[in-house]
Structures are given as structure tokens and as C-alpha cells.
Design an enzyme around this catalytic site. Structure first.
Site, PDB file in Angstrom:
ATOM      1  N   ARG A   1      -4.235 -22.260 -43.400  1.00  0.00           N
ATOM      2  CA  ARG A   1      -3.760 -22.825 -42.139  1.00  0.00           C
ATOM      3  C   ARG A   1      -2.467 -22.103 -41.739  1.00  0.00           C
ATOM      4  NH1 ARG A   1      -8.105 -24.384 -42.175  1.00  0.00           N
ATOM      5  NH2 ARG A   1      -8.962 -26.485 -41.831  1.00  0.00           N
TER       6      ARG A   1
ATOM      7  N   ASP B   1      18.870 -14.845 -35.116  1.00  0.00           N
ATOM      8  CA  ASP B   1      18.386 -13.824 -36.050  1.00  0.00           C
ATOM      9  C   ASP B   1      19.441 -13.385 -37.069  1.00  0.00           C
ATOM     10  OD1 ASP B   1      16.163 -13.907 -34.395  1.00  0.00           O
ATOM     11  OD2 ASP B   1      16.815 -12.174 -33.215  1.00  0.00           O
TER      12      ASP B   1
ATOM     13  N   GLU C   1       8.168 -13.080 -38.373  1.00  0.00           N
ATOM     14  CA  GLU C   1       7.352 -12.585 -37.264  1.00  0.00           C
ATOM     15  C   GLU C   1       7.295 -11.056 -37.253  1.00  0.00           C
ATOM     16  OE1 GLU C   1       9.001 -13.777 -33.513  1.00  0.00           O
ATOM     17  OE2 GLU C   1      11.001 -13.020 -33.971  1.00  0.00           O
TER      18      GLU C   1
END
Length: 357
Positions: free
Chosen positions: A275, A136, A231
């Protein structure tokens, strides 16, 4: 002669072994009689006395090997002061193992939670040296963490592979990149992979702006659009909620992740085919890239020098191209975020990439 413990904690990444090898080689080079004890499965091994004596041969051939030869586990910092299911005091158990092994120092490789516990052990009187591991890149006190560049390579490759199929079918593709609560990975992989939209937690997105960016590409005759989405990406509406309110909202969220929510909203508003691709834990796996092998070797050697000098209570960090010891108490409990006003954000915008705001 030094007797040193090695411990890897938290999520694994590609250059843990390379970093341990760097420490070990430098220590053995200084004193061939150095003893290294490998603590197995992270802090859990330190609590429950799970360890093994290591030899120079254990560190041979692992420069290019991903994962960790010691194994790892997640032991959340917030539970460290809570007894285990048998009533055992975890902190006291770790101190007991350290003393039983007669360690001069414990080298701890890990991310934010790991470094917080490392600082706790320092406060309890143990000699500790920390090394900054996380894909990260969000550890305070260092410009770089090992594992970051290797993970970017994987995420970038995923975006590269999506380009051809997105063009062939004229679709909008969303690639969800790891990174926990920060956007470093998504930012770098998005730039490197040529994404058209990059959404990161530090810049809450406006879905209208995201849709506008996709529609503009269609108007300009582009057959496809690619979104790199962190995320931890968050909408401007959700960013105004308290942590408790966001948690409650998530309970009723029908989508597996933020990317699916964004995809559904774009499809509803534009009618374009969407997608979603989630590379997931592939971003943690595989061999470390050349860059990570270099910085891991350097960090390991610098940590060994600190141990040789008997200087403890620090994490080794990068400042520019220099490696400097950073006091653990300055690192613990802090995250390093992407600055929305930084040069890299401004330069990325000038390329025509949208941040959805």
C-alpha cells in the site's frame, strides 16, 4: 525611521507568519515609527506593484498561523531575465517598485530559488536581507530552515498512523515524504516514525537490497514493513544516467511517483500486499510546531538587528545554536545535501534501518 518591505516567495510552510512577526516586532520595538510594506504574492507582487501598508496589528495573533498572510507565488529564477508576455523586463520592474515605495530594505523569506533571486536583486543594487524558509532544509549556509521541523511532525504522524493498520493487515506500506532533491525530511521522519527502510536521493537504492530487507523482516516473524521513501529517491541504475536520459525515461514511466514503482517491484518479487501513502501538501500545512516558533522568532529578531545596523546582502542562518549572517552570494545556487558518510546515517544504520544499498 526605516521603511521595510516584506516578501514571501515559493512554496508556503508553517512558520512564515511567525518569522515575519519576529522581524516586525523587533523593528517596532526599536522604533515604533517603522513602516512596513507587505508585497503580495511574492516576486509577482514586486513586479506588478501589488502591495499594502501594514500596521502592528497585522502581526498580532499570527505566531501560530500557517501559510503566509502576504500570499506567495512561484517565479522560477531561470525566467527572471526573460520578459513577461507583454514584454516587461521583470528585474527592472521589481527595481522600479522598490524605488517607488522608497524602501530602505527588502526582507525576503524563501527557499533556494527565492534566495537566488534575492542575490540577483542585491547585485542590481537593492538592499536585501534573506530568511531561510523551506520544509526541505536544503538551503546552503544554514543548519536549519524554518518549516522543516513542523513538516517532519506531519510526516512522522503519517508514519505513526500507518503502523497500526500495517500491523493489523500484515502489509508492506510505503510512505512518500516530500523534500524535493534532498533527503533531510525523509531521514528525520523515517527515524522518528520507526521506518524499517529509508530511501533518500543521496543514497541510490538497489531494489534487490530493499526486497531483501522486507523479506528478512518476514523471516524474523514481523507482520509488516514500513518504507519511508523520499519523493526524489532514485535507483542505482537511474543514478548512472545523465539528466537528459533520466528525463526521457520519466516520459515513458507508467507510475505516478517513485513510491509506486518501488511498490510494484516489491509486490512482484515477494507477493506481499503493498500500500502507498502520499501525505503530500499536508506536510506544508497546519500550525508551526513549538520548535519552529522559537527559531522563527529568533531569526526574525536577528534579521531586524541587521536592518537596524544597515547591513544588507545577507541571509540569516543557523550555525549550531548561533544565528549568523551569511553573504547571499555564498548561498545562491547551492543545495545542502545529506552526507551519506555522516554520523546520522551511520547511527541510523546501526539501528538496523536499511537504506537499500
Amino acid at each position: 525611521m526605516k521603511r521595510v518591505g516584506f516578501l514571501t516567495s515559493g512554496g508556503d510552510c508553517q512558520a512564515l507568519n511567525a518569522t515575519m512577526r519576529g522581524v516586525a516586532k523587533a523593528l517596532y520595538n526599536h522604533d515604533p515609527n517603522t513602516e512596513i510594506i507587505g508585497i503580495l504574492e511574492g516576486y509577482k507582487g514586486l513586479m506588478y506593484e501589488n502591495y499594502k501598508k501594514m500596521t502592528p496589528s497585522d502581526f498580532s495573533g499570527i505566531l501560530t498561523e500557517g501559510g503566509t498572510i502576504l500570499g506567495s507565488s512561484r517565479q522560477p529564477f531561470k525566467y527572471m531575465r526573460k520578459p513577461d508576455e507583454n514584454g516587461m523586463d521583470k528585474v527592472e520592474a521589481m527595481k522600479k517598485t522598490y524605488k517607488k515605495l522608497g524602501l530602505d530594505c527588502l526582507v525576503i523569506l524563501g527557499g533556494n530559488g527565492t534566495q537566488k533571486t534575492a542575490n540577483l536583486l542585491r547585485e542590481e543594487g537593492l538592499n536585501v536581507v534573506g530568511l531561510p524558509k523551506t520544509i526541505d532544509n536544503d538551503i546552503w549556509g544554514t543548519d536549519l530552515t524554518f518549516g522543516f521541523h513542523s513538516a517532519i511532525e506531519v510526516a512522522t504522524n503519517a508514519i505513526d498512523c500507518i503502523h497500526t493498520t500495517a500491523f493489523s493487515h500484515g502489509r508492506v506500506f510505503i510512505v512518500e515524504v516530500m523534500g524535493h532533491k534532498v533527503g533531510w525530511m525523509t531521514l528525520y521522519a523515517g527515524i522518528a516514525g520507526g521506518a524499517d527502510v529509508i530511501l533518500i536521493p543521496e543514497i541510490p537504492y538497489d531494489i534487490d537490497k530493499v526486497v531483501a530487507a522486507v523479506e528478512k523482516r518476514e523471516k524474523d516473524g514481523k507482520r509488516f514493513s514500513i518504507l519511508a521513501v523520499a519523493e526524489g529517491a532514485i535507483s542505482k541504475e537511474d543514478a548512472l544516467l545523465t539528466k537528459k536520459e533520466r528525463k526521457a525515461k520519466l516520459k515513458n514511466n507508467p507510475y505516478p511517483s517513485v513510491s509506486y514503482k518501488i511498490g510494484a517491484e516489491i509486490e512482484e518479487r515477494t507477493g506481499q500486499e503493498i500500500r502507498i501513502t502520499v501525505p503530500g501538501h499536508t506536510q506544508r500545512g497546519g500550525s508551526p510546531c513549538a520548535y519552529d516558533r522559537v527559531i522563527s522568532s529568533r531569526l526574525g529578531a536577528a534579521a531586524a538587528e541587521l536592518i537596524i545596523q544597515g547591513k544588507y546582502g545577507y541571509m540569516m542562518g543557523f550555525k549550531g545554536d548561533d544565528i549568523v549572517p551569511v553573504p547571499l552570494e555564498e548561498v545562491a545556487g547551492k543545495l545542502k545535501y545529506v552526507d551519506p558518510e555522516s554520523d546520522i546515517i551511520k547511527e541510523t544504520r546501526s539501528l538496523g534501518i536499511s537504506f537499500g544499498n
